[in-house]
Design a protein around this motif. Structure first.
Motif, PDB file in Angstrom:
ATOM      1  N   ASP A   2       0.825  -1.208   0.000  1.00 63.93           N
ATOM      2  CA  ASP A   2       0.000   0.000   0.000  1.00 63.93           C
ATOM      3  C   ASP A   2       0.859   1.258   0.000  1.00 63.93           C
ATOM      4  O   ASP A   2       2.026   1.241   0.398  1.00 63.93           O
ATOM      5  CB  ASP A   2      -0.891   0.024   1.246  1.00 63.93           C
ATOM      6  N   ILE A   3       0.231   2.350  -0.409  1.00 62.32           N
ATOM      7  CA  ILE A   3       0.849   3.665  -0.294  1.00 62.32           C
ATOM      8  C   ILE A   3       0.949   4.010   1.189  1.00 62.32           C
ATOM      9  O   ILE A   3       0.017   3.757   1.953  1.00 62.32           O
ATOM     10  CB  ILE A   3       0.008   4.743  -1.020  1.00 62.32           C
ATOM     11  N   LEU A   4       2.081   4.571   1.577  1.00 65.84           N
ATOM     12  CA  LEU A   4       2.233   5.094   2.935  1.00 65.84           C
ATOM     13  C   LEU A   4       2.194   6.612   2.828  1.00 65.84           C
ATOM     14  O   LEU A   4       2.995   7.210   2.098  1.00 65.84           O
ATOM     15  CB  LEU A   4       3.551   4.641   3.565  1.00 65.84           C
ATOM     16  N   LYS A   5       1.233   7.208   3.536  1.00 70.76           N
ATOM     17  CA  LYS A   5       1.090   8.663   3.483  1.00 70.76           C
ATOM     18  C   LYS A   5       1.018   9.198   4.906  1.00 70.76           C
ATOM     19  O   LYS A   5       0.188   8.756   5.702  1.00 70.76           O
ATOM     20  CB  LYS A   5      -0.169   9.041   2.711  1.00 70.76           C
ATOM     21  N   ILE A   6       1.931  10.123   5.197  1.00 70.65           N
ATOM     22  CA  ILE A   6       1.952  10.792   6.492  1.00 70.65           C
ATOM     23  C   ILE A   6       1.785  12.282   6.221  1.00 70.65           C
ATOM     24  O   ILE A   6       2.609  12.884   5.530  1.00 70.65           O
ATOM     25  CB  ILE A   6       3.270  10.521   7.251  1.00 70.65           C
ATOM     26  N   GLU A   7       0.719  12.847   6.758  1.00 67.60           N
ATOM     27  CA  GLU A   7       0.445  14.273   6.565  1.00 67.60           C
ATOM     28  C   GLU A   7       1.333  15.108   7.475  1.00 67.60           C
ATOM     29  O   GLU A   7       1.584  14.734   8.618  1.00 67.60           O
ATOM     30  CB  GLU A   7      -1.025  14.575   6.893  1.00 67.60           C
ATOM     31  N   SER A   8       1.777  16.236   6.947  1.00 62.32           N
ATOM     32  CA  SER A   8       2.518  17.199   7.749  1.00 62.32           C
ATOM     33  C   SER A   8       1.499  18.024   8.524  1.00 62.32           C
ATOM     34  O   SER A   8       0.814  18.869   7.950  1.00 62.32           O
ATOM     35  CB  SER A   8       3.369  18.106   6.867  1.00 62.32           C
ATOM     36  N   THR A   9       1.375  17.743   9.824  1.00 59.24           N
ATOM     37  CA  THR A   9       0.358  18.418  10.623  1.00 59.24           C
ATOM     38  C   THR A   9       0.888  19.618  11.396  1.00 59.24           C
ATOM     39  O   THR A   9       0.112  20.422  11.879  1.00 59.24           O
ATOM     40  CB  THR A   9      -0.279  17.431  11.623  1.00 59.24           C
ATOM     41  N   ARG A  10       2.193  19.701  11.507  1.00 57.78           N
ATOM     42  CA  ARG A  10       2.817  20.829  12.195  1.00 57.78           C
ATOM     43  C   ARG A  10       4.086  21.198  11.448  1.00 57.78           C
ATOM     44  O   ARG A  10       4.590  20.426  10.637  1.00 57.78           O
ATOM     45  CB  ARG A  10       3.145  20.467  13.648  1.00 57.78           C
ATOM     46  N   ILE A  11       4.632  22.347  11.777  1.00 59.03           N
ATOM     47  CA  ILE A  11       5.800  22.856  11.058  1.00 59.03           C
ATOM     48  C   ILE A  11       7.027  21.952  11.228  1.00 59.03           C
ATOM     49  O   ILE A  11       7.909  21.932  10.380  1.00 59.03           O
ATOM     50  CB  ILE A  11       6.120  24.309  11.484  1.00 59.03           C
ATOM     51  N   ASN A  12       7.079  21.151  12.298  1.00 61.70           N
ATOM     52  CA  ASN A  12       8.257  20.321  12.537  1.00 61.70           C
ATOM     53  C   ASN A  12       8.064  18.862  12.122  1.00 61.70           C
ATOM     54  O   ASN A  12       8.938  18.037  12.346  1.00 61.70           O
ATOM     55  CB  ASN A  12       8.677  20.396  14.013  1.00 61.70           C
ATOM     56  N   ILE A  13       6.914  18.546  11.518  1.00 65.42           N
ATOM     57  CA  ILE A  13       6.629  17.171  11.087  1.00 65.42           C
ATOM     58  C   ILE A  13       6.622  17.124   9.565  1.00 65.42           C
ATOM     59  O   ILE A  13       5.874  17.860   8.923  1.00 65.42           O
ATOM     60  CB  ILE A  13       5.280  16.690  11.639  1.00 65.42           C
ATOM     61  N   PRO A  14       7.433  16.255   8.970  1.00 65.03           N
ATOM     62  CA  PRO A  14       7.489  16.206   7.501  1.00 65.03           C
ATOM     63  C   PRO A  14       6.264  15.512   6.907  1.00 65.03           C
ATOM     64  O   PRO A  14       5.622  14.686   7.554  1.00 65.03           O
ATOM     65  CB  PRO A  14       8.747  15.370   7.234  1.00 65.03           C
ATOM     66  N   GLY A  15       5.970  15.862   5.671  1.00 66.89           N
ATOM     67  CA  GLY A  15       4.982  15.124   4.903  1.00 66.89           C
ATOM     68  C   GLY A  15       5.712  14.035   4.130  1.00 66.89           C
ATOM     69  O   GLY A  15       6.796  14.265   3.589  1.00 66.89           O
ATOM     70  N   ILE A  16       5.131  12.851   4.097  1.00 65.99           N
ATOM     71  CA  ILE A  16       5.780  11.717   3.435  1.00 65.99           C
ATOM     72  C   ILE A  16       4.733  10.973   2.613  1.00 65.99           C
ATOM     73  O   ILE A  16       3.654  10.657   3.120  1.00 65.99           O
ATOM     74  CB  ILE A  16       6.420  10.763   4.462  1.00 65.99           C
ATOM     75  N   VAL A  17       5.060  10.719   1.345  1.00 57.35           N
ATOM     76  CA  VAL A  17       4.210   9.898   0.488  1.00 57.35           C
ATOM     77  C   VAL A  17       5.118   8.887  -0.203  1.00 57.35           C
ATOM     78  O   VAL A  17       6.022   9.261  -0.949  1.00 57.35           O
ATOM     79  CB  VAL A  17       3.439  10.731  -0.563  1.00 57.35           C
ATOM     80  N   LEU A  18       4.875   7.608   0.064  1.00 63.78           N
ATOM     81  CA  LEU A  18       5.656   6.523  -0.523  1.00 63.78           C
ATOM     82  C   LEU A  18       4.698   5.689  -1.362  1.00 63.78           C
ATOM     83  O   LEU A  18       3.810   5.027  -0.821  1.00 63.78           O
ATOM     84  CB  LEU A  18       6.305   5.679   0.577  1.00 63.78           C
ATOM     85  N   ASP A  19       4.871   5.730  -2.668  1.00 60.21           N
ATOM     86  CA  ASP A  19       3.942   5.078  -3.589  1.00 60.21           C
ATOM     87  C   ASP A  19       4.623   3.910  -4.299  1.00 60.21           C
ATOM     88  O   ASP A  19       5.448   4.118  -5.192  1.00 60.21           O
ATOM     89  CB  ASP A  19       3.428   6.094  -4.602  1.00 60.21           C
ATOM     90  N   PRO A  20       4.280   2.688  -3.941  1.00 60.23           N
ATOM     91  CA  PRO A  20       4.946   1.536  -4.550  1.00 60.23           C
ATOM     92  C   PRO A  20       4.555   1.313  -6.012  1.00 60.23           C
ATOM     93  O   PRO A  20       5.324   0.708  -6.758  1.00 60.23           O
ATOM     94  CB  PRO A  20       4.478   0.363  -3.680  1.00 60.23           C
ATOM     95  N   GLN A  21       3.394   1.800  -6.419  1.00 53.83           N
ATOM     96  CA  GLN A  21       2.948   1.600  -7.797  1.00 53.83           C
ATOM     97  C   GLN A  21       3.738   2.465  -8.778  1.00 53.83           C
ATOM     98  O   GLN A  21       4.128   2.020  -9.854  1.00 53.83           O
ATOM     99  CB  GLN A  21       1.449   1.885  -7.929  1.00 53.83           C
ATOM    100  N   SER A  22       3.987   3.726  -8.389  1.00 55.36           N
ATOM    101  CA  SER A  22       4.729   4.631  -9.264  1.00 55.36           C
ATOM    102  C   SER A  22       6.233   4.551  -9.012  1.00 55.36           C
ATOM    103  O   SER A  22       7.025   4.964  -9.849  1.00 55.36           O
ATOM    104  CB  SER A  22       4.256   6.078  -9.069  1.00 55.36           C
ATOM    105  N   GLY A  23       6.626   4.077  -7.827  1.00 56.14           N
ATOM    106  CA  GLY A  23       8.039   4.060  -7.458  1.00 56.14           C
ATOM    107  C   GLY A  23       8.543   5.430  -7.056  1.00 56.14           C
ATOM    108  O   GLY A  23       9.744   5.677  -7.052  1.00 56.14           O
ATOM    109  N   ILE A  24       7.617   6.333  -6.694  1.00 58.97           N
ATOM    110  CA  ILE A  24       7.993   7.692  -6.281  1.00 58.97           C
ATOM    111  C   ILE A  24       7.820   7.818  -4.772  1.00 58.97           C
ATOM    112  O   ILE A  24       6.756   7.517  -4.233  1.00 58.97           O
ATOM    113  CB  ILE A  24       7.164   8.757  -7.022  1.00 58.97           C
TER     114      ILE A  24
END
Length: 127
Positions: A2-24
């Motif tokens: 599955d895609i792993l998606k972590i939203e950036s909810t505060r200025i010190n937390i990074p946003g992360i999107v890991l997409d295995p289908q696209s490889g991005i």
């Protein structure tokens, strides 16, 4: 996987999107976390699973600003894991920094030198 998606909810937390289908794989924002190892644990687990059966081309996009020492170490370890992938798999890192932010440019160069990947590009942009 599955895609792993972590939203950036505060200025010190990074946003992360890991997409295995696209490889991005995308990392954006600042990463100044008190418990960075716990935060990045699902990311590291995902990377371990992904690298066991990756796409033929993986693109890692970093638009990271401020990183504390734990975040630097974890990002380094993630990139090092991808560096170990051999042909026929291609891994490319595009590390973006704001052209007037010399600290971010230096940080990108430090990662580039430490990782020693052929396909590690540092790209300046104007916001």
């Amino acid at each position: 996987m599955d895609i792993l998606k972590i939203e950036s909810t505060r200025i010190n937390i990074p946003g992360i999107v890991l997409d295995p289908q696209s490889g991005i794989l995308e990392f954006t924002g600042n990463s100044v976390l008190h418990d960075g190892y716990s935060f990045y644990k699902p990311v590291q687990d995902w990377v371990t699973q992904y690298t066991a059966s990756p796409k033929s081309k993986t693109l890692i996009v970093c638009r990271l600003g401020v990183l504390n020492s734990v975040s630097q170490k974890v990002i380094y370890n993630i990139l090092k894991t991808f560096k170990q992938m051999k042909a026929p798999y291609l891994v490319e890192v595009n590390w973006y920094y704001e052209m007037d932010d010399f600290d971010s440019e230096d940080q990108a160069e430090d990662f580039q030198q430490a990782i020693e990947m052929d396909n590690f590009k540092i790209i300046g942009y104007t916001p």
